[in-house]
Design a protein around this motif. Structure first.
Motif, PDB file in Angstrom:
ATOM      1  N   GLU A  52       0.829  -1.198   0.000  1.00  0.00           N
ATOM      2  CA  GLU A  52       0.000   0.000   0.000  1.00  0.00           C
ATOM      3  C   GLU A  52       0.866   1.251   0.000  1.00  0.00           C
ATOM      4  O   GLU A  52       1.959   1.261   0.562  1.00  0.00           O
ATOM      5  CB  GLU A  52      -0.861   0.024   1.261  1.00  0.00           C
ATOM      6  N   LYS A  53       0.340   2.298  -0.632  1.00  0.00           N
ATOM      7  CA  LYS A  53       1.024   3.589  -0.633  1.00  0.00           C
ATOM      8  C   LYS A  53       1.215   4.051   0.809  1.00  0.00           C
ATOM      9  O   LYS A  53       0.309   3.995   1.610  1.00  0.00           O
ATOM     10  CB  LYS A  53       0.203   4.613  -1.416  1.00  0.00           C
ATOM     11  N   GLY A  54       2.433   4.490   1.118  1.00  0.00           N
ATOM     12  CA  GLY A  54       2.713   5.026   2.438  1.00  0.00           C
ATOM     13  C   GLY A  54       3.149   3.995   3.466  1.00  0.00           C
ATOM     14  O   GLY A  54       3.522   4.355   4.561  1.00  0.00           O
ATOM     15  N   LYS A  55       3.115   2.714   3.133  1.00  0.00           N
ATOM     16  CA  LYS A  55       3.531   1.674   4.075  1.00  0.00           C
ATOM     17  C   LYS A  55       5.049   1.540   4.044  1.00  0.00           C
ATOM     18  O   LYS A  55       5.674   1.661   3.005  1.00  0.00           O
ATOM     19  CB  LYS A  55       2.905   0.322   3.725  1.00  0.00           C
ATOM     20  N   GLU A  56       5.626   1.264   5.176  1.00  0.00           N
ATOM     21  CA  GLU A  56       7.070   1.098   5.292  1.00  0.00           C
ATOM     22  C   GLU A  56       7.454  -0.362   5.018  1.00  0.00           C
ATOM     23  O   GLU A  56       6.680  -1.274   5.254  1.00  0.00           O
ATOM     24  CB  GLU A  56       7.546   1.485   6.693  1.00  0.00           C
ATOM     25  N   CYS A  57       8.670  -0.553   4.567  1.00  0.00           N
ATOM     26  CA  CYS A  57       9.213  -1.892   4.338  1.00  0.00           C
ATOM     27  C   CYS A  57      10.664  -1.875   4.790  1.00  0.00           C
ATOM     28  O   CYS A  57      11.365  -0.893   4.560  1.00  0.00           O
ATOM     29  CB  CYS A  57       9.110  -2.272   2.868  1.00  0.00           C
ATOM     30  N   CYS A  58      11.125  -2.928   5.361  1.00  0.00           N
ATOM     31  CA  CYS A  58      12.487  -2.959   5.888  1.00  0.00           C
ATOM     32  C   CYS A  58      13.525  -3.252   4.814  1.00  0.00           C
ATOM     33  O   CYS A  58      14.708  -3.094   5.069  1.00  0.00           O
ATOM     34  CB  CYS A  58      12.582  -4.001   6.998  1.00  0.00           C
ATOM     35  N   CYS A  59      13.130  -3.653   3.630  1.00  0.00           N
ATOM     36  CA  CYS A  59      14.083  -4.137   2.640  1.00  0.00           C
ATOM     37  C   CYS A  59      14.545  -3.072   1.655  1.00  0.00           C
ATOM     38  O   CYS A  59      15.450  -3.322   0.873  1.00  0.00           O
ATOM     39  CB  CYS A  59      13.511  -5.336   1.890  1.00  0.00           C
ATOM     40  N   TYR A  60      13.957  -1.869   1.658  1.00  0.00           N
ATOM     41  CA  TYR A  60      14.393  -0.803   0.759  1.00  0.00           C
ATOM     42  C   TYR A  60      13.927   0.538   1.287  1.00  0.00           C
ATOM     43  O   TYR A  60      13.061   0.611   2.156  1.00  0.00           O
ATOM     44  CB  TYR A  60      13.888  -1.034  -0.669  1.00  0.00           C
ATOM     45  N   LYS A  61      14.554   1.582   0.749  1.00  0.00           N
ATOM     46  CA  LYS A  61      14.163   2.932   1.153  1.00  0.00           C
ATOM     47  C   LYS A  61      12.777   3.248   0.606  1.00  0.00           C
ATOM     48  O   LYS A  61      12.370   2.713  -0.413  1.00  0.00           O
ATOM     49  CB  LYS A  61      15.150   3.959   0.590  1.00  0.00           C
ATOM     50  N   THR A  62      12.079   4.129   1.282  1.00  0.00           N
ATOM     51  CA  THR A  62      10.788   4.581   0.798  1.00  0.00           C
ATOM     52  C   THR A  62      10.791   6.104   0.725  1.00  0.00           C
ATOM     53  O   THR A  62      11.678   6.760   1.273  1.00  0.00           O
ATOM     54  CB  THR A  62       9.638   4.124   1.717  1.00  0.00           C
ATOM     55  N   LYS A  63       9.793   6.654   0.042  1.00  0.00           N
ATOM     56  CA  LYS A  63       9.671   8.101  -0.091  1.00  0.00           C
ATOM     57  C   LYS A  63       8.201   8.468  -0.069  1.00  0.00           C
ATOM     58  O   LYS A  63       7.406   7.895  -0.795  1.00  0.00           O
ATOM     59  CB  LYS A  63      10.284   8.592  -1.404  1.00  0.00           C
ATOM     60  N   GLN A  64       7.850   9.413   0.757  1.00  0.00           N
ATOM     61  CA  GLN A  64       6.499   9.952   0.758  1.00  0.00           C
ATOM     62  C   GLN A  64       6.401  10.961  -0.386  1.00  0.00           C
ATOM     63  O   GLN A  64       7.178  11.913  -0.437  1.00  0.00           O
ATOM     64  CB  GLN A  64       6.196  10.645   2.087  1.00  0.00           C
ATOM     65  N   ARG A  65       5.484  10.743  -1.309  1.00  0.00           N
ATOM     66  CA  ARG A  65       5.281  11.653  -2.431  1.00  0.00           C
ATOM     67  C   ARG A  65       4.038  12.493  -2.180  1.00  0.00           C
ATOM     68  O   ARG A  65       3.085  12.023  -1.581  1.00  0.00           O
ATOM     69  CB  ARG A  65       5.116  10.868  -3.727  1.00  0.00           C
ATOM     70  N   SER A  66       4.076  13.708  -2.704  1.00  0.00           N
ATOM     71  CA  SER A  66       2.877  14.532  -2.627  1.00  0.00           C
ATOM     72  C   SER A  66       1.793  13.862  -3.468  1.00  0.00           C
ATOM     73  O   SER A  66       2.084  13.072  -4.374  1.00  0.00           O
ATOM     74  CB  SER A  66       3.155  15.937  -3.160  1.00  0.00           C
ATOM     75  N   GLU A  67       0.550  14.200  -3.193  1.00  0.00           N
ATOM     76  CA  GLU A  67      -0.569  13.645  -3.961  1.00  0.00           C
ATOM     77  C   GLU A  67      -0.422  14.000  -5.442  1.00  0.00           C
ATOM     78  O   GLU A  67      -0.673  13.175  -6.320  1.00  0.00           O
ATOM     79  CB  GLU A  67      -1.899  14.160  -3.395  1.00  0.00           C
ATOM     80  N   GLU A  68       0.021  15.227  -5.717  1.00  0.00           N
ATOM     81  CA  GLU A  68       0.203  15.675  -7.108  1.00  0.00           C
ATOM     82  C   GLU A  68       1.278  14.853  -7.820  1.00  0.00           C
ATOM     83  O   GLU A  68       1.077  14.404  -8.950  1.00  0.00           O
ATOM     84  CB  GLU A  68       0.586  17.155  -7.117  1.00  0.00           C
ATOM     85  N   GLU A  69       2.433  14.661  -7.156  1.00  0.00           N
ATOM     86  CA  GLU A  69       3.509  13.870  -7.757  1.00  0.00           C
ATOM     87  C   GLU A  69       3.053  12.432  -7.982  1.00  0.00           C
ATOM     88  O   GLU A  69       3.270  11.854  -9.050  1.00  0.00           O
ATOM     89  CB  GLU A  69       4.751  13.899  -6.868  1.00  0.00           C
ATOM     90  N   TYR A  70       2.406  11.848  -6.978  1.00  0.00           N
ATOM     91  CA  TYR A  70       1.922  10.477  -7.065  1.00  0.00           C
ATOM     92  C   TYR A  70       0.969  10.314  -8.250  1.00  0.00           C
ATOM     93  O   TYR A  70       1.131   9.413  -9.073  1.00  0.00           O
ATOM     94  CB  TYR A  70       1.233  10.092  -5.751  1.00  0.00           C
ATOM     95  N   LYS A  71      -0.013  11.206  -8.351  1.00  0.00           N
ATOM     96  CA  LYS A  71      -0.987  11.116  -9.436  1.00  0.00           C
ATOM     97  C   LYS A  71      -0.333  11.274 -10.800  1.00  0.00           C
ATOM     98  O   LYS A  71      -0.684  10.570 -11.750  1.00  0.00           O
ATOM     99  CB  LYS A  71      -2.087  12.170  -9.257  1.00  0.00           C
ATOM    100  N   SER A  72       0.622  12.194 -10.906  1.00  0.00           N
ATOM    101  CA  SER A  72       1.297  12.420 -12.182  1.00  0.00           C
ATOM    102  C   SER A  72       2.082  11.180 -12.618  1.00  0.00           C
ATOM    103  O   SER A  72       2.010  10.762 -13.779  1.00  0.00           O
ATOM    104  CB  SER A  72       2.235  13.624 -12.071  1.00  0.00           C
ATOM    105  N   LEU A  73       2.827  10.588 -11.680  1.00  0.00           N
ATOM    106  CA  LEU A  73       3.614   9.396 -12.019  1.00  0.00           C
ATOM    107  C   LEU A  73       2.710   8.219 -12.373  1.00  0.00           C
ATOM    108  O   LEU A  73       2.965   7.509 -13.357  1.00  0.00           O
ATOM    109  CB  LEU A  73       4.546   9.037 -10.856  1.00  0.00           C
ATOM    110  N   ILE A  74       1.667   8.007 -11.596  1.00  0.00           N
ATOM    111  CA  ILE A  74       0.743   6.898 -11.875  1.00  0.00           C
ATOM    112  C   ILE A  74       0.054   7.109 -13.219  1.00  0.00           C
ATOM    113  O   ILE A  74      -0.118   6.164 -14.004  1.00  0.00           O
ATOM    114  CB  ILE A  74      -0.276   6.728 -10.728  1.00  0.00           C
TER     115      ILE A  74
END
Length: 101
Positions: free
Chosen positions: A2-24
């Motif tokens: 899920e978007k925003g969930k953490e995982c121990c195996c790689y880095k994560t990044k919180q994206r703005s809603e605008e950035e997320y929508k544009s990339l998707i």
């Protein structure tokens, strides 16, 4: 995952809603292009017509990469530099040759 969930195996990044929508949005269009190319192969479309669509899909992927890289530099890299994490520059320098193949 899920978007925003953490995982121990790689880095994560919180994206703005605008950035997320544009990339998707870009990825959805690219996915459609790839499905279209597959359909062309399944329908025995002429090679050059398929190659034109492959070039368009490659251009779309390059555009996605440029947008993601620009966002990465403006956010992750800039923030890490402000925090004195110079290893991020080394990470970026190592990434660039992979993007330029």
């Amino acid at each position: 995952m899920e978007k925003g969930k953490e995982c121990c195996c790689y880095k994560t990044k919180q994206r703005s809603e605008e950035e997320y929508k544009s990339l998707i949005h870009r990825l959805n269009r690219i996915e459609g292009q790839i499905r279209g190319i597959k359909g062309m192969v399944e329908k025995d479309v002429y090679c050059t017509d398929i190659l034109v669509q492959v070039a368009a899909a490659n251009a779309a992927l390059n555009g996605f990469s440029r947008e993601l890289l620009a966002n990465h530099i403006r956010t992750c890299v800039a923030e890490d530099i402000r925090q004195g994490k110079d290893e991020t520059i080394d990470e970026l320098v190592a990434l660039l040759p992979k993007l330029m193949k």
